[in-house]
Structure formats: structure tokens, C-alpha cells
Design an enzyme around this catalytic site. Structure first.
Site, PDB file in Angstrom:
ATOM      1  N   VAL A 136       0.836  -1.203   0.000  1.00 48.27           N
ATOM      2  CA  VAL A 136       0.000   0.000   0.000  1.00 48.27           C
ATOM      3  C   VAL A 136       0.872   1.255   0.000  1.00 48.27           C
ATOM      4  O   VAL A 136       0.610   2.213  -0.726  1.00 48.27           O
ATOM      5  CB  VAL A 136      -0.935   0.019   1.236  1.00 48.27           C
ATOM      6  CG1 VAL A 136      -1.629   1.353   1.390  1.00 48.27           C
ATOM      7  CG2 VAL A 136      -1.949  -1.093   1.141  1.00 48.27           C
ATOM      8  N   ASP A 137       1.909   1.238   0.820  1.00 51.45           N
ATOM      9  CA  ASP A 137       2.805   2.384   0.951  1.00 51.45           C
ATOM     10  C   ASP A 137       3.398   2.772  -0.407  1.00 51.45           C
ATOM     11  O   ASP A 137       3.337   3.933  -0.824  1.00 51.45           O
ATOM     12  CB  ASP A 137       3.914   2.031   1.947  1.00 51.45           C
ATOM     13  CG  ASP A 137       4.715   3.222   2.440  1.00 51.45           C
ATOM     14  OD1 ASP A 137       4.293   4.373   2.242  1.00 51.45           O
ATOM     15  OD2 ASP A 137       5.774   2.985   3.051  1.00 51.45           O
ATOM     16  N   TYR A 180       4.105  -7.317   6.971  1.00 46.57           N
ATOM     17  CA  TYR A 180       4.260  -7.297   8.439  1.00 46.57           C
ATOM     18  C   TYR A 180       3.610  -8.509   9.097  1.00 46.57           C
ATOM     19  O   TYR A 180       3.681  -8.675  10.305  1.00 46.57           O
ATOM     20  CB  TYR A 180       3.700  -5.997   9.022  1.00 46.57           C
ATOM     21  CG  TYR A 180       4.592  -4.778   8.802  1.00 46.57           C
ATOM     22  CD1 TYR A 180       5.712  -4.820   7.978  1.00 46.57           C
ATOM     23  CD2 TYR A 180       4.292  -3.584   9.425  1.00 46.57           C
ATOM     24  CE1 TYR A 180       6.508  -3.700   7.786  1.00 46.57           C
ATOM     25  CE2 TYR A 180       5.096  -2.455   9.248  1.00 46.57           C
ATOM     26  CZ  TYR A 180       6.194  -2.524   8.421  1.00 46.57           C
ATOM     27  OH  TYR A 180       6.983  -1.402   8.240  1.00 46.57           O
TER      28      TYR A 180
END
Length: 170
Positions: free
Chosen positions: A32-33, A124
């Protein structure tokens, strides 16, 4: 607050604010980043660098805002999710803080509509079901006279099905 669910590209959703699942460096990354930085253009990165110069890295669970560059939103709210390490209590608290702090920041910016990705569930490795429960619980428990609508944007069918099931069950 109204809660909506959609599957797709978070950078294409119309809203006042898009939440970015950032890393602590605020300098862009994968998932997403990376998508938000690519679609939003260099202005977002420049503002992230200014924030870093002012305060250092963004701590896990905290949130900061930039303008949205080329995106249709007014703001990008960058929040740093926890990296899953099997410490369920600590990781869950940090993830809950991502949602709380993003919503508090959204209120301070007079945001009516905010879009959230599935924070921490990609690289993550936060368990998707637990992450969805925390996200939905934090949104439902947050009382706001400013934020009117929260949209969860799922990138994949697995997350979409988890959110659909949890939202329908309550």
C-alpha cells in the site's frame, strides 16, 4: 459513522483522507505504501521528509499527515502498523492505536470520509482475521461528530471475505 467495504485499489477511492500503512521511515516502501507514493507523486515523499527532519521516524501506532499530491483525496494519513512477532497483546494494542490515532488526526483535519487499508496484514504478517477484528472494533468504538464514513479497502479476496463476515455478523 457509516462503514463501507470495497475491494480494489486504495489510490482510486474518492475520500477526504486515505490512510497509508507506512513504515517508520516514512520514505515509501512496498504494498500500500509504495502504491500511494507512486500514485500521489513526489510531493508526498517531500512532505514525509520534512516530517522526518522535524520529528524523526514515525513510531509504531502513531499517525502523521501530508497532503495527497496527485491523489483525489485532500490528505494522506500515514500510520505505522506493528510487525507481527507473536506477542498478540502488544501487537494488538499497537494496531488499535493505528486506527485510533488516524481517526483522531482525521477529526483534527475536518475529514468526513476516510479510507483504510488492511494495516500490517501484508509483509508485516499480522494475522488477517485478528487485524480485521481490531480494525472494525476500533472504528465502531470511535465516536465522532466529524468523521461520517469509513471505507475499508481490501486488496485481495481473502481480506474482503474476512471483513464481510465480521461486518455482517454484528
Amino acid at each position: 459513522m457509516k462503514i463501507e467495504l470495497t475491494k480494489g485499489d486504495i489510490t482510486k477511492i474518492k475520500a477526504d483522507a486515505i490512510v497509508n500503512a507506512a513504515n517508520s521511515s516514512l520514505l515509501g516502501g512496498g504494498g500500500v505504501d509504495g502504491a500511494i507514493h507512486r500514485a500521489g507523486g513526489p510531493q508526498i515523499l517531500e512532505e514525509c521528509k520534512e516530517i522526518r527532519n522535524r520529528q524523526g521516524k514515525c513510531k509504531t501506532g502513531e499517525a502523521v499527515e501530508t497532503t495527497a499530491g496527485n491523489l483525489s483525496a485532500k490528505y494522506v494519513i500515514h500510520t505505522v502498523g506493528p510487525i507481527w512477532n507473536n506477542d498478540e497483546e502488544k501487537c494488538s494494542k499497537l494496531l488499535a492505536n493505528c486506527y485510533k490515532n488516524s481517526l483522531k488526526l482525521a477529526e483534527s483535519l475536518d475529514v468526513k470520509t476516510i479510507v483504510f487499508p488492511n494495516i500490517s496484514t501484508g509483509v508485516y504478517r499480522f494475522p488477517k482475521e485478528l487485524a480485521a477484528k481490531i480494525a472494525i472494533e476500533e472504528i465502531r468504538n470511535f465516536e465522532s461528530k466529524i468523521v461520517e464514513k469509513v471505507i475499508f479497502v481490501c486488496f485481495d479476496e481473502e481480506n474482503e471475505e474476512i471483513y464481510k463476515k465480521l461486518l455482517d455478523s454484528n
